[in-house]
Design a protein around this motif. Structure first.
Motif, PDB file in Angstrom:
ATOM      1  N   LYS A  89     -17.077  19.058   4.385  1.00 15.05           N
ATOM      2  CA  LYS A  89     -15.887  18.785   3.764  1.00 15.05           C
ATOM      3  C   LYS A  89     -14.821  19.210   4.602  1.00 15.05           C
ATOM      4  O   LYS A  89     -14.617  20.385   4.596  1.00 15.05           O
ATOM      5  N   PRO A  90     -13.866  18.358   4.800  1.00 18.11           N
ATOM      6  CA  PRO A  90     -12.427  18.733   5.552  1.00 18.11           C
ATOM      7  C   PRO A  90     -11.667  19.531   4.378  1.00 18.11           C
ATOM      8  O   PRO A  90     -11.526  18.926   3.333  1.00 18.11           O
ATOM      9  N   VAL A  91     -11.122  20.709   4.702  1.00 17.03           N
ATOM     10  CA  VAL A  91     -10.141  21.289   3.691  1.00 17.03           C
ATOM     11  C   VAL A  91      -8.932  21.655   4.605  1.00 17.03           C
ATOM     12  O   VAL A  91      -9.013  22.597   5.588  1.00 17.03           O
ATOM     13  N   LEU A  92      -7.734  21.279   4.207  1.00 18.14           N
ATOM     14  CA  LEU A  92      -6.626  21.785   4.454  1.00 18.14           C
ATOM     15  C   LEU A  92      -5.916  23.003   3.791  1.00 18.14           C
ATOM     16  O   LEU A  92      -5.873  22.999   2.546  1.00 18.14           O
ATOM     17  N   LEU A  93      -5.556  23.996   4.649  1.00 21.54           N
ATOM     18  CA  LEU A  93      -5.089  25.293   4.054  1.00 21.54           C
ATOM     19  C   LEU A  93      -3.598  25.733   4.432  1.00 21.54           C
ATOM     20  O   LEU A  93      -3.166  25.049   5.398  1.00 21.54           O
ATOM     21  N   SER A  94      -2.966  26.115   3.407  1.00 20.80           N
ATOM     22  CA  SER A  94      -1.616  26.321   3.434  1.00 20.80           C
ATOM     23  C   SER A  94      -1.174  27.702   2.769  1.00 20.80           C
ATOM     24  O   SER A  94      -1.984  27.992   1.943  1.00 20.80           O
ATOM     25  N   ALA A 121     -21.922  27.818   0.155  1.00 23.47           N
ATOM     26  CA  ALA A 121     -22.084  27.134  -1.041  1.00 23.47           C
ATOM     27  C   ALA A 121     -21.832  25.446  -0.602  1.00 23.47           C
ATOM     28  O   ALA A 121     -22.610  24.608  -1.117  1.00 23.47           O
ATOM     29  N   MET A 122     -21.003  25.164   0.384  1.00 22.39           N
ATOM     30  CA  MET A 122     -20.880  24.011   0.808  1.00 22.39           C
ATOM     31  C   MET A 122     -20.494  24.060   2.281  1.00 22.39           C
ATOM     32  O   MET A 122     -19.502  24.614   2.805  1.00 22.39           O
ATOM     33  N   PRO A 123     -21.080  23.103   3.265  1.00 19.42           N
ATOM     34  CA  PRO A 123     -20.494  23.132   4.526  1.00 19.42           C
ATOM     35  C   PRO A 123     -19.154  22.344   4.652  1.00 19.42           C
ATOM     36  O   PRO A 123     -19.015  21.684   3.947  1.00 19.42           O
ATOM     37  N   MET A 124     -18.360  23.378   5.260  1.00 19.52           N
ATOM     38  CA  MET A 124     -16.734  22.805   5.511  1.00 19.52           C
ATOM     39  C   MET A 124     -16.233  23.160   6.476  1.00 19.52           C
ATOM     40  O   MET A 124     -16.706  23.743   7.662  1.00 19.52           O
ATOM     41  N   ILE A 125     -15.233  22.293   6.892  1.00 19.93           N
ATOM     42  CA  ILE A 125     -14.284  22.519   8.028  1.00 19.93           C
ATOM     43  C   ILE A 125     -12.834  23.071   7.644  1.00 19.93           C
ATOM     44  O   ILE A 125     -12.245  22.051   6.831  1.00 19.93           O
ATOM     45  N   LEU A 126     -12.502  24.349   7.937  1.00 19.07           N
ATOM     46  CA  LEU A 126     -11.277  24.582   7.363  1.00 19.07           C
ATOM     47  C   LEU A 126     -10.352  24.555   8.551  1.00 19.07           C
ATOM     48  O   LEU A 126     -10.256  24.910   9.679  1.00 19.07           O
ATOM     49  N   ILE A 127      -9.020  23.811   7.899  1.00 21.86           N
ATOM     50  CA  ILE A 127      -7.952  23.218   9.041  1.00 21.86           C
ATOM     51  C   ILE A 127      -6.698  24.119   8.408  1.00 21.86           C
ATOM     52  O   ILE A 127      -6.386  23.511   7.195  1.00 21.86           O
ATOM     53  N   GLU A 128      -5.866  24.456   9.119  1.00 22.20           N
ATOM     54  CA  GLU A 128      -4.509  24.767   8.713  1.00 22.20           C
ATOM     55  C   GLU A 128      -3.778  23.486   8.786  1.00 22.20           C
ATOM     56  O   GLU A 128      -3.609  22.490   9.631  1.00 22.20           O
ATOM     57  N   ALA A 129      -2.818  22.989   7.555  1.00 26.91           N
ATOM     58  CA  ALA A 129      -2.402  21.684   7.446  1.00 26.91           C
ATOM     59  C   ALA A 129      -1.535  21.632   8.404  1.00 26.91           C
ATOM     60  O   ALA A 129      -1.220  20.221   8.908  1.00 26.91           O
TER      61      ALA A 129
END
Length: 360
Positions: A253-258, A198-206
């Motif tokens: 889009k950069p995304v921070l995950l926790s 749906a959207m190109p993203m880069i998922l990153i652990e915060a």
């Protein structure tokens, strides 16, 4: 009566975003001339967009262009444009799922789709990605209803529910769920998931970049060191994903995950890409949820892999957003509830475009 150019326009809120909606026939067919007009309309190049109708924030500097369907199986075409606030740049590379919520109501009221009973199904072809999305719009009594009891976090009050179903969202830009060929990459010593769903993203652990993931959006927007680190990761991820030099693009889009704190499944901070979203992009939610059901991603490593059918609740700065994942015809589809509202209709006044395609 004056030397400005009037263009028919409807201002609409879609989900947690807002922007002008146009019929494709009312804008130039040539992309360069169209974009010059959009920049004039929105007032881009100024932080307040003071000389246009943009709201000085990425979520209020968006445009939807709607026209008859150009592919089989769709009712309408929807071209999304992210108009930069601070620079005179129009990016039509991504989709926007929040603005998507208003496409169905707009198309019905524009006469592009006939009412189909108490609820009308609108099949939307997103021109940016080539993907199809279904929108179920309440139409009791033969007209669009905006008033109702549905609520979404990030928008005050209640409204009529609009159900969005993303059909086969994987590979929206690149044709692959994992454009780098693997669910985990190491960039600058940080484990990331480069995903295109749906959207190109880069998922990153915060925690991997020194954040908690629970900082308010304003605090993250003021952290120049963090933003510079995210941009460095994003630029490298864009190259590895085959998107080229993404400095003037809003994807990935950069995304921070926790880990969640409020009873959800995962907590996120979604960037657009240089500011933290005050809530969460609908397309972003689809991609994040898909990562949660896919083995060995940053998301599934963190919270444990989930299996469809499942409803995943994603915590964000304004609350939570639920994504329902299930199988249809052998493919995973994603369902999200949104709302929309028609805010203003009339004409927006743009600076004329010269023969060279520049705003006069």
């Amino acid at each position: 009566m004056n030397d400005l150019m009037p263009i028919p326009c409807v201002l609409m809120r879609g989900g947690t975003s807002k922007g002008p909606f146009f019929l494709a026939r009312d804008l130039p067919a040539a992309a360069d001339q169209r974009d010059k007009i959009l920049l004039s309309i929105m007032g881009s190049g100024h932080p307040l967009q003071i000389d246009g109708i943009g709201g000085g924030n990425p979520v209020t500097s968006k445009v939807a262009i709607i026209g008859p369907a150009s592919v089989p199986g769709a009712d309408v075409d929807y071209l999304f444009a992210q108009v930069r606030v601070d620079q005179q740049i129009v990016d039509t590379s991504p989709n926007c799922g929040n603005m998507l919520a208003a496409v169905g109501p707009y198309a019905i009221e524009a006469g592009l789709v006939p009412v189909g009973g108490e609820a009308t199904l609108v099949r939307i072809h997103n021109v940016n990605t080539g993907k199809l999305i279904e929108a179920e719009v309440p139409t009791p009594g033969g007209s669009v209803s905006y008033l109702g009891d549905a609520a979404i976090d990030g928008v005050p009050g209640r409204a009529a529910p609009i159900a969005l179903t993303f059909l086969d969202a994987a590979g929206a830009r690149t044709g692959q769920l994992f454009p780098t060929g693997k669910p985990i990459d190491l960039i600058d010593g940080v484990a990331v998931t480069c995903i295109d769903c749906a959207m190109p993203m880069i998922l990153i652990e915060a925690a991997s970049i020194g954040a908690t993931g629970f900082e308010p959006a304003a605090e993250l927007n003021a952290d120049r060191n963090l933003l510079e680190r995210l941009e460095k990761l994003r630029i490298e991820a864009g190259e590895r994903m085959g998107l080229g030099d993404v400095r003037n693009q809003v994807t990935p889009k950069p995304v921070l995950l926790s880990r969640p704190k409020a009873g959800g499944d995962v907590n996120v901070r979604y960037f657009m890409p240089h500011q933290c979203h005050p809530s969460l992009a609908t397309t972003g939610a689809v991609g994040i949820a898909t990562a949660c059901i896919t083995e060995d991603t940053v998301a599934s490593r963190m919270i444990g892999r989930r299996a469809p059918p499942v409803v995943l609740s994603i915590e964000h700065p304004s609350g939570q957003l639920d994504v329902k994942l299930y199988q249809r015809d052998g493919k995973v589809v994603a369902g999200i509830l949104r709302t929309a509202r028609r805010l203003f209709e009339g004409h927006v006044l743009a600076k004329p475009v010269t023969q060279r395609g520049c705003a006069a």
